[in-house]
Write a protein that holds these residues in place. Structure first.
Motif, PDB file in Angstrom:
ATOM      1  N   LYS A  65       0.857  -1.190   0.000  1.00 50.83           N
ATOM      2  CA  LYS A  65       0.000   0.000   0.000  1.00 50.83           C
ATOM      3  C   LYS A  65       0.890   1.237   0.000  1.00 50.83           C
ATOM      4  O   LYS A  65       1.739   1.395   0.868  1.00 50.83           O
ATOM      5  CB  LYS A  65      -0.910   0.004   1.218  1.00 50.83           C
ATOM      6  CG  LYS A  65      -1.861   1.185   1.238  1.00 50.83           C
ATOM      7  CD  LYS A  65      -3.223   0.780   1.664  1.00 50.83           C
ATOM      8  CE  LYS A  65      -4.199   1.929   1.506  1.00 50.83           C
ATOM      9  NZ  LYS A  65      -5.554   1.460   1.507  1.00 50.83           N
ATOM     10  N   GLU A  66       0.687   2.087  -0.973  1.00 47.41           N
ATOM     11  CA  GLU A  66       1.469   3.317  -1.065  1.00 47.41           C
ATOM     12  C   GLU A  66       0.787   4.410  -0.251  1.00 47.41           C
ATOM     13  O   GLU A  66      -0.424   4.403  -0.065  1.00 47.41           O
ATOM     14  CB  GLU A  66       1.579   3.759  -2.523  1.00 47.41           C
ATOM     15  CG  GLU A  66       2.334   2.781  -3.393  1.00 47.41           C
ATOM     16  CD  GLU A  66       2.351   3.203  -4.840  1.00 47.41           C
ATOM     17  OE1 GLU A  66       3.433   3.575  -5.322  1.00 47.41           O
ATOM     18  OE2 GLU A  66       1.294   3.164  -5.479  1.00 47.41           O
ATOM     19  N   THR A  94      -5.347   8.377  -3.436  1.00 47.44           N
ATOM     20  CA  THR A  94      -4.621   7.114  -3.399  1.00 47.44           C
ATOM     21  C   THR A  94      -3.943   6.907  -4.750  1.00 47.44           C
ATOM     22  O   THR A  94      -4.589   7.072  -5.788  1.00 47.44           O
ATOM     23  CB  THR A  94      -5.596   5.950  -3.114  1.00 47.44           C
ATOM     24  OG1 THR A  94      -6.278   6.224  -1.891  1.00 47.44           O
ATOM     25  CG2 THR A  94      -4.875   4.626  -3.007  1.00 47.44           C
ATOM     26  N   TYR A 111      -4.398  -2.572  -7.576  1.00 49.82           N
ATOM     27  CA  TYR A 111      -4.139  -3.810  -6.840  1.00 49.82           C
ATOM     28  C   TYR A 111      -5.300  -4.126  -5.902  1.00 49.82           C
ATOM     29  O   TYR A 111      -5.725  -5.280  -5.801  1.00 49.82           O
ATOM     30  CB  TYR A 111      -2.822  -3.686  -6.070  1.00 49.82           C
ATOM     31  CG  TYR A 111      -2.256  -5.006  -5.604  1.00 49.82           C
ATOM     32  CD1 TYR A 111      -1.850  -5.984  -6.503  1.00 49.82           C
ATOM     33  CD2 TYR A 111      -2.103  -5.286  -4.248  1.00 49.82           C
ATOM     34  CE1 TYR A 111      -1.320  -7.185  -6.084  1.00 49.82           C
ATOM     35  CE2 TYR A 111      -1.564  -6.490  -3.811  1.00 49.82           C
ATOM     36  CZ  TYR A 111      -1.179  -7.436  -4.737  1.00 49.82           C
ATOM     37  OH  TYR A 111      -0.653  -8.627  -4.309  1.00 49.82           O
ATOM     38  N   GLU A 112      -5.832  -3.106  -5.224  1.00 48.69           N
ATOM     39  CA  GLU A 112      -6.986  -3.314  -4.340  1.00 48.69           C
ATOM     40  C   GLU A 112      -8.186  -3.841  -5.133  1.00 48.69           C
ATOM     41  O   GLU A 112      -8.879  -4.757  -4.681  1.00 48.69           O
ATOM     42  CB  GLU A 112      -7.350  -2.024  -3.609  1.00 48.69           C
ATOM     43  CG  GLU A 112      -6.374  -1.662  -2.513  1.00 48.69           C
ATOM     44  CD  GLU A 112      -6.683  -0.329  -1.829  1.00 48.69           C
ATOM     45  OE1 GLU A 112      -7.332   0.540  -2.467  1.00 48.69           O
ATOM     46  OE2 GLU A 112      -6.254  -0.160  -0.681  1.00 48.69           O
ATOM     47  N   VAL A 143      -2.478  -3.402   2.353  1.00 48.84           N
ATOM     48  CA  VAL A 143      -3.249  -3.317   1.109  1.00 48.84           C
ATOM     49  C   VAL A 143      -4.248  -4.465   1.009  1.00 48.84           C
ATOM     50  O   VAL A 143      -5.392  -4.276   0.567  1.00 48.84           O
ATOM     51  CB  VAL A 143      -2.336  -3.231  -0.145  1.00 48.84           C
ATOM     52  CG1 VAL A 143      -1.675  -4.559  -0.466  1.00 48.84           C
ATOM     53  CG2 VAL A 143      -3.103  -2.707  -1.342  1.00 48.84           C
ATOM     54  N   SER A 153      -8.321  -3.994   1.283  1.00 51.07           N
ATOM     55  CA  SER A 153      -9.064  -4.404   0.089  1.00 51.07           C
ATOM     56  C   SER A 153     -10.264  -5.274   0.426  1.00 51.07           C
ATOM     57  O   SER A 153     -11.291  -5.211  -0.252  1.00 51.07           O
ATOM     58  CB  SER A 153      -8.165  -5.197  -0.857  1.00 51.07           C
ATOM     59  OG  SER A 153      -7.097  -4.415  -1.284  1.00 51.07           O
ATOM     60  N   ASN A 210       3.258  -3.214   4.530  1.00 52.71           N
ATOM     61  CA  ASN A 210       2.470  -2.533   3.498  1.00 52.71           C
ATOM     62  C   ASN A 210       1.684  -3.515   2.635  1.00 52.71           C
ATOM     63  O   ASN A 210       0.605  -3.188   2.141  1.00 52.71           O
ATOM     64  CB  ASN A 210       3.364  -1.642   2.643  1.00 52.71           C
ATOM     65  CG  ASN A 210       3.883  -0.458   3.418  1.00 52.71           C
ATOM     66  OD1 ASN A 210       3.196   0.079   4.279  1.00 52.71           O
ATOM     67  ND2 ASN A 210       5.108  -0.058   3.148  1.00 52.71           N
ATOM     68  N   LYS A 242      -1.579   2.749  -8.706  1.00 54.96           N
ATOM     69  CA  LYS A 242      -1.069   1.378  -8.555  1.00 54.96           C
ATOM     70  C   LYS A 242      -1.743   0.683  -7.366  1.00 54.96           C
ATOM     71  O   LYS A 242      -2.125  -0.495  -7.459  1.00 54.96           O
ATOM     72  CB  LYS A 242       0.451   1.408  -8.362  1.00 54.96           C
ATOM     73  CG  LYS A 242       1.093   0.053  -8.302  1.00 54.96           C
ATOM     74  CD  LYS A 242       2.608   0.176  -8.185  1.00 54.96           C
ATOM     75  CE  LYS A 242       3.256  -1.177  -8.062  1.00 54.96           C
ATOM     76  NZ  LYS A 242       4.705  -1.085  -7.907  1.00 54.96           N
ATOM     77  N   THR A 243      -1.925   1.412  -6.283  1.00 58.43           N
ATOM     78  CA  THR A 243      -2.596   0.860  -5.099  1.00 58.43           C
ATOM     79  C   THR A 243      -4.063   0.578  -5.399  1.00 58.43           C
ATOM     80  O   THR A 243      -4.582  -0.491  -5.068  1.00 58.43           O
ATOM     81  CB  THR A 243      -2.461   1.817  -3.902  1.00 58.43           C
ATOM     82  OG1 THR A 243      -1.076   1.958  -3.580  1.00 58.43           O
ATOM     83  CG2 THR A 243      -3.200   1.306  -2.680  1.00 58.43           C
TER      84      THR A 243
END
Length: 135
Positions: A14-15, A28, A35-36, A96, A100, A92, A31-32
């Motif tokens: 998670k960024e 957000t 992925y979520e 994420v 999610s 991280n 990329k995060t």
């Protein structure tokens, strides 16, 4: 109940939210978000179980082995003699995945009261997620 989910591909952490000084808002990173959304879709299409009580989460994160590594180093990585100490940080990755699955696998990730997470190398990068009820 115990459920098992595999997220194929390199583990993603998670960024941190980004701040836009022009609009004075945070957002957000894409990329995060992507992925979520992948994790949500996988869980909804393959598992569909909703946890009610306390949950134990187990994550096994498998990182790819560099093609440039020597045969000896590749073998050490496959046999877990060498383990990944690289980004993304394991906390991280936990964050994420836990975020999610909010309102999909459980009402809120506060239900997760126990976590076991580990990092390995593999020829097939992925994250294996195990969620189980704790009575």
């Amino acid at each position: 109940m115990k459920v098992f989910l595999v997220i194929d591909g390199e583990p993603v952490g998670k960024e941190r939210p980004r701040f836009n000084s022009a609009t004075k808002r945070t957002h957000t990173p894409q990329k995060t978000k992507d992925y979520e959304n992948l994790i949500k879709w996988l869980y909804q299409s393959k598992v569909k179980y909703h946890f009610i009580g306390y949950i134990k989460m187990t994550l096994r994160c498998y990182y790819s082995i560099a093609k440039s590594n020597s045969k000896k180093v590749k073998e050490q990585k496959r046999n877990n003699v060498l383990r990944p100490s690289k980004k993304p940080d394991i906390d991280n990755v936990i964050k994420v995945i836990a975020d999610s699955l909010n309102e999909i696998a459980y009402k809120d990730d506060t239900q997760i009261v126990e976590i076991v997470a580990s990092k390995y190398y593999s020829d097939r990068p992925r994250v294996e997620v195990i969620l189980e009820d704790i009575s």
